[in-house]
Design a protein around this motif. Structure first.
Motif, PDB file in Angstrom:
ATOM      1  N   LEU B 171       0.708  -1.212  -0.003  1.00  0.00           N
ATOM      2  CA  LEU B 171       0.035   0.119   0.066  1.00  0.00           C
ATOM      3  C   LEU B 171       0.922   1.271  -0.194  1.00  0.00           C
ATOM      4  CD1 LEU B 171      -2.781  -0.918   2.426  1.00  0.00           C
ATOM      5  CD2 LEU B 171      -3.011  -0.784   0.280  1.00  0.00           C
ATOM      6  N   PRO B 172       0.574   2.320  -0.934  1.00  0.00           N
ATOM      7  CA  PRO B 172       1.416   3.438  -0.831  1.00  0.00           C
ATOM      8  C   PRO B 172       0.934   4.475   0.524  1.00  0.00           C
ATOM      9  CG  PRO B 172      -0.582   3.678  -2.604  1.00  0.00           C
ATOM     10  CD  PRO B 172      -0.690   2.407  -1.589  1.00  0.00           C
ATOM     11  N   LEU B 173       1.333   4.168   1.644  1.00  0.00           N
ATOM     12  CA  LEU B 173       1.088   4.907   2.892  1.00  0.00           C
ATOM     13  C   LEU B 173       2.070   5.699   3.031  1.00  0.00           C
ATOM     14  CD1 LEU B 173      -0.561   2.007   5.231  1.00  0.00           C
ATOM     15  CD2 LEU B 173      -1.689   3.687   3.410  1.00  0.00           C
ATOM     16  N   ARG B 174       1.793   7.002   2.988  1.00  0.00           N
ATOM     17  CA  ARG B 174       2.820   8.074   3.448  1.00  0.00           C
ATOM     18  C   ARG B 174       2.866   8.473   4.772  1.00  0.00           C
ATOM     19  NH1 ARG B 174       1.543  12.169  -0.978  1.00  0.00           N
ATOM     20  NH2 ARG B 174       1.463  11.026  -2.888  1.00  0.00           N
ATOM     21  N   SER B 175       1.693   8.346   5.318  1.00  0.00           N
ATOM     22  CA  SER B 175       1.524   8.809   6.886  1.00  0.00           C
ATOM     23  C   SER B 175       1.690   7.725   7.774  1.00  0.00           C
ATOM     24  CB  SER B 175       0.188   9.525   7.024  1.00  0.00           C
ATOM     25  OG  SER B 175      -0.741   8.619   6.991  1.00  0.00           O
ATOM     26  N   SER B 176       2.449   7.766   8.953  1.00  0.00           N
ATOM     27  CA  SER B 176       2.635   7.145   9.849  1.00  0.00           C
ATOM     28  C   SER B 176       1.321   6.730  10.845  1.00  0.00           C
ATOM     29  CB  SER B 176       3.483   7.561  11.035  1.00  0.00           C
ATOM     30  OG  SER B 176       3.377   8.757  11.585  1.00  0.00           O
ATOM     31  N   LEU B 177       0.400   7.817  10.364  1.00  0.00           N
ATOM     32  CA  LEU B 177      -1.189   7.587  11.149  1.00  0.00           C
ATOM     33  C   LEU B 177      -1.949   6.510  10.649  1.00  0.00           C
ATOM     34  CD1 LEU B 177      -2.071   9.717  13.071  1.00  0.00           C
ATOM     35  CD2 LEU B 177      -3.313  10.859  11.401  1.00  0.00           C
ATOM     36  N   ALA B 178      -1.839   6.458   9.049  1.00  0.00           N
ATOM     37  CA  ALA B 178      -2.440   5.310   8.484  1.00  0.00           C
ATOM     38  C   ALA B 178      -1.748   4.125   8.687  1.00  0.00           C
ATOM     39  CB  ALA B 178      -2.524   5.644   6.953  1.00  0.00           C
ATOM     40  N   ARG B 179      -0.303   3.837   8.583  1.00  0.00           N
ATOM     41  CA  ARG B 179       0.208   2.701   9.077  1.00  0.00           C
ATOM     42  C   ARG B 179       0.020   2.095  10.594  1.00  0.00           C
ATOM     43  NH1 ARG B 179       4.545   5.329   6.172  1.00  0.00           N
ATOM     44  NH2 ARG B 179       5.337   6.104   8.281  1.00  0.00           N
ATOM     45  N   GLY B 180      -0.260   3.131  11.215  1.00  0.00           N
ATOM     46  CA  GLY B 180      -0.659   2.850  12.819  1.00  0.00           C
ATOM     47  C   GLY B 180      -1.946   2.203  12.931  1.00  0.00           C
ATOM     48  N   ALA B 181      -2.867   2.953  12.014  1.00  0.00           N
ATOM     49  CA  ALA B 181      -4.376   2.707  12.147  1.00  0.00           C
ATOM     50  C   ALA B 181      -4.609   1.330  11.690  1.00  0.00           C
ATOM     51  CB  ALA B 181      -5.186   3.631  11.456  1.00  0.00           C
ATOM     52  N   LEU B 182      -3.806   0.939  10.638  1.00  0.00           N
ATOM     53  CA  LEU B 182      -4.230  -0.244  10.136  1.00  0.00           C
ATOM     54  C   LEU B 182      -3.908  -1.440  11.029  1.00  0.00           C
ATOM     55  CD1 LEU B 182      -2.333  -1.429   6.456  1.00  0.00           C
ATOM     56  CD2 LEU B 182      -1.914  -2.754   8.622  1.00  0.00           C
ATOM     57  N   PHE B 183      -2.840  -1.316  11.691  1.00  0.00           N
ATOM     58  CA  PHE B 183      -2.545  -2.357  12.725  1.00  0.00           C
ATOM     59  C   PHE B 183      -3.475  -2.105  14.027  1.00  0.00           C
ATOM     60  CE2 PHE B 183       1.535  -2.569  10.722  1.00  0.00           C
ATOM     61  CZ  PHE B 183       1.825  -3.973  10.747  1.00  0.00           C
ATOM     62  N   GLY B 184      -3.772  -0.924  14.440  1.00  0.00           N
ATOM     63  CA  GLY B 184      -4.680  -0.882  15.562  1.00  0.00           C
ATOM     64  C   GLY B 184      -6.016  -1.188  15.383  1.00  0.00           C
ATOM     65  N   VAL B 185      -6.521  -0.931  14.227  1.00  0.00           N
ATOM     66  CA  VAL B 185      -8.044  -1.476  13.933  1.00  0.00           C
ATOM     67  C   VAL B 185      -7.929  -2.723  13.436  1.00  0.00           C
ATOM     68  CG1 VAL B 185      -9.906  -0.994  12.540  1.00  0.00           C
ATOM     69  CG2 VAL B 185      -8.709   1.070  13.674  1.00  0.00           C
ATOM     70  N   GLY B 186      -6.891  -3.147  12.549  1.00  0.00           N
ATOM     71  CA  GLY B 186      -7.273  -4.605  12.037  1.00  0.00           C
ATOM     72  C   GLY B 186      -6.980  -5.757  12.747  1.00  0.00           C
ATOM     73  N   ALA B 187      -5.862  -5.461  14.052  1.00  0.00           N
ATOM     74  CA  ALA B 187      -5.293  -6.479  14.684  1.00  0.00           C
ATOM     75  C   ALA B 187      -5.073  -6.050  16.192  1.00  0.00           C
ATOM     76  CB  ALA B 187      -4.018  -6.950  14.140  1.00  0.00           C
ATOM     77  N   HIS B 188      -6.070  -5.334  16.584  1.00  0.00           N
ATOM     78  CA  HIS B 188      -5.711  -4.868  18.230  1.00  0.00           C
ATOM     79  C   HIS B 188      -4.477  -5.265  18.632  1.00  0.00           C
ATOM     80  CE1 HIS B 188      -7.371  -8.914  18.040  1.00  0.00           C
ATOM     81  NE2 HIS B 188      -8.378  -8.383  17.050  1.00  0.00           N
ATOM     82  N   GLY B 189      -4.470  -5.940  20.024  1.00  0.00           N
ATOM     83  CA  GLY B 189      -3.287  -5.873  20.649  1.00  0.00           C
ATOM     84  C   GLY B 189      -2.031  -6.820  19.929  1.00  0.00           C
ATOM     85  N   ALA B 190      -2.037  -7.639  19.453  1.00  0.00           N
ATOM     86  CA  ALA B 190      -1.035  -8.206  18.488  1.00  0.00           C
ATOM     87  C   ALA B 190      -0.425  -7.265  17.390  1.00  0.00           C
ATOM     88  CB  ALA B 190      -1.261  -9.637  17.753  1.00  0.00           C
ATOM     89  N   GLY B 191      -1.626  -6.505  16.967  1.00  0.00           N
ATOM     90  CA  GLY B 191      -0.891  -5.477  15.890  1.00  0.00           C
ATOM     91  C   GLY B 191      -0.347  -4.415  16.620  1.00  0.00           C
ATOM     92  N   VAL B 192      -1.005  -4.049  17.664  1.00  0.00           N
ATOM     93  CA  VAL B 192       0.033  -2.732  18.446  1.00  0.00           C
ATOM     94  C   VAL B 192       1.498  -3.211  18.399  1.00  0.00           C
ATOM     95  CG1 VAL B 192       0.156  -1.217  20.684  1.00  0.00           C
ATOM     96  CG2 VAL B 192      -2.060  -1.945  19.405  1.00  0.00           C
ATOM     97  N   ALA B 193       1.540  -4.381  18.785  1.00  0.00           N
ATOM     98  CA  ALA B 193       2.994  -4.985  19.204  1.00  0.00           C
ATOM     99  C   ALA B 193       3.770  -4.900  17.682  1.00  0.00           C
ATOM    100  CB  ALA B 193       3.133  -6.256  19.532  1.00  0.00           C
TER     101      ALA B 193
END
Lengths: 128, 228
Positions: B171-193
């Motif tokens: 994915l052409p994600l430039r913002s760290s916000l989008a990269r973080g949200a991808l993990f936080g919304v998609g994979a909660h605890g395991a995603g945060v790690a």
């Protein structure tokens, strides 16, 4: 055990008791006021109010809160053992459940990341 | 099998397995040794040959599950500490979480009915994209089985943390916000790690979004009950 270590442990215990207390108060409030919310969420709200009004600093509960969040995995591992009662379900429906989880998770990640990215780019273009 | 002579057997095994697995995982960094996978595997390997039912196991270990309550209270600390980030970026994060929640619930419901899964299983699948302490009460509200939801949440986290890394490459994600949200919304605890490994800002965003997703879904659940 040396003194500093003892004080650290004592402080940790106090913070954990404070967080447990907030949880208990949250549960009581939810029951009394007939709120359809889990006690933990009411406690979370109370703690936010305490931070916002300046009664408490987040640093005061940092140790206890950090420990509870870091070891959260341990607290929900017991619920995972419900698998013991769902062996038949997993044998018959397991692959379909995995298919739903896999494809849906992929779609969720795409939708979230692309939405946030689009909003960020839009704001970058429209703000000085 | 009756383990009455050792009433705290399961609690001790769960705690011991957890500490051992955490130590092994920190030393080796191998995902297969993560407590999320290793501890349930170990417990099942002991419980299945002994014909232990969930009720017997839980009567020993419900104390641990009780701690999910104060852990939820503790989420106030990261929310408060990241209020500056939230004030700056709430439109992007809110829209991302709304999109994520809608897709999570809509696609789970649609796929589950297309594959003709049982109603209770489908309802337990709906809150799969939020972190366990929130997902379990939401599952109860929606008429699912909270324990089954905990299993689905775990599978989502494991799968999401693995696939999220691949998605980041494509994915052409430039913002760290989008990269973080991808993990936080998609994979909660395991995603945060996993997000923390990508970068500090990504980890912070993922952690914040994970908690807010839980709150958002919890408050939306009564509305959802009317639609279902």
């Amino acid at each position: 055990m040396n003194r500093a270590r003892f004080r650290h442990l004592f402080r940790l215990c106090l913070e954990l008791i404070a967080l447990l207390g907030l949880y208990a108060i949250g549960c009581q409030l939810a029951t009394w006021l007939h709120w359809p919310l889990p006690g933990g969420v009411v406690g979370l709200g109370l703690l936010l109010v305490a931070f916002a009004s300046g009664w408490l600093k987040p640093a005061t509960l940092q140790l206890g809160a950090g420990l509870l969040m870091a070891e959260m995995l341990l607290f929900f591992i017991p619920a995972l053992m419900s698998l013991l009662d769902y062996g038949a379900l997993l044998r018959s429906d397991g692959w379909r459940i995995l298919l739903v989880i896999g494809s849906s998770t992929l779609l969720v990640m795409l939708a979230t990341a692309l939405t946030v990215e689009a909003v960020c780019r839009w704001r970058a273009r429209h703000e000085p | 099998m009756n383990l009455e002579p050792m009433p705290l057997f399961w609690l001790a095994l769960t705690l011991g397995g957890y500490l051992l697995s955490r130590w092994l995982y920190r030393r080796s960094g191998r995902y297969l040794l993560s407590p999320l996978l290793l501890v349930p595997a170990l417990l099942l390997a002991v419980a299945v040959p002994l014909h232990t039912g969930y009720a017997e196991y839980a009567s020993n270990t419900h104390l641990l599950m009780l701690l999910l309550g104060p852990a939820t209270v503790a989420f106030a600390v990261p929310i408060w500490q990241q209020r500056g980030l939230l004030a700056r970026h709430w439109p992007a994060l809110l829209l991302g979480m709304l999109a994520g929640s809608t897709v999570a619930i809509g696609s789970s419901w649609w796929l589950a009915s297309a594959l003709s899964l049982d109603g209770t299983v489908s309802r337990s699948l709906l809150p799969r994209s939020i972190t366990t302490p929130f997902a379990m009460p939401v599952a109860r509200d929606l008429g699912g089985v909270p324990e089954l939801t905990a299993v689905f949440v775990m599978l989502t986290g494991v799968f999401g943390a693995l696939v999220g890394g691949l998605l980041l490459k494509w994915l052409p994600l430039r913002s760290s916000l989008a990269r973080g949200a991808l993990f936080g919304v998609g994979a909660h605890g395991a995603g945060v790690a996993r997000a923390q490994e990508v970068g500090g800002e990504e980890g912070t965003v993922a952690g914040l979004v994970m908690v807010l997703m839980g709150l958002l879904n919890l408050f939306a659940a009564p509305l959802l009950v009317r639609v279902l």
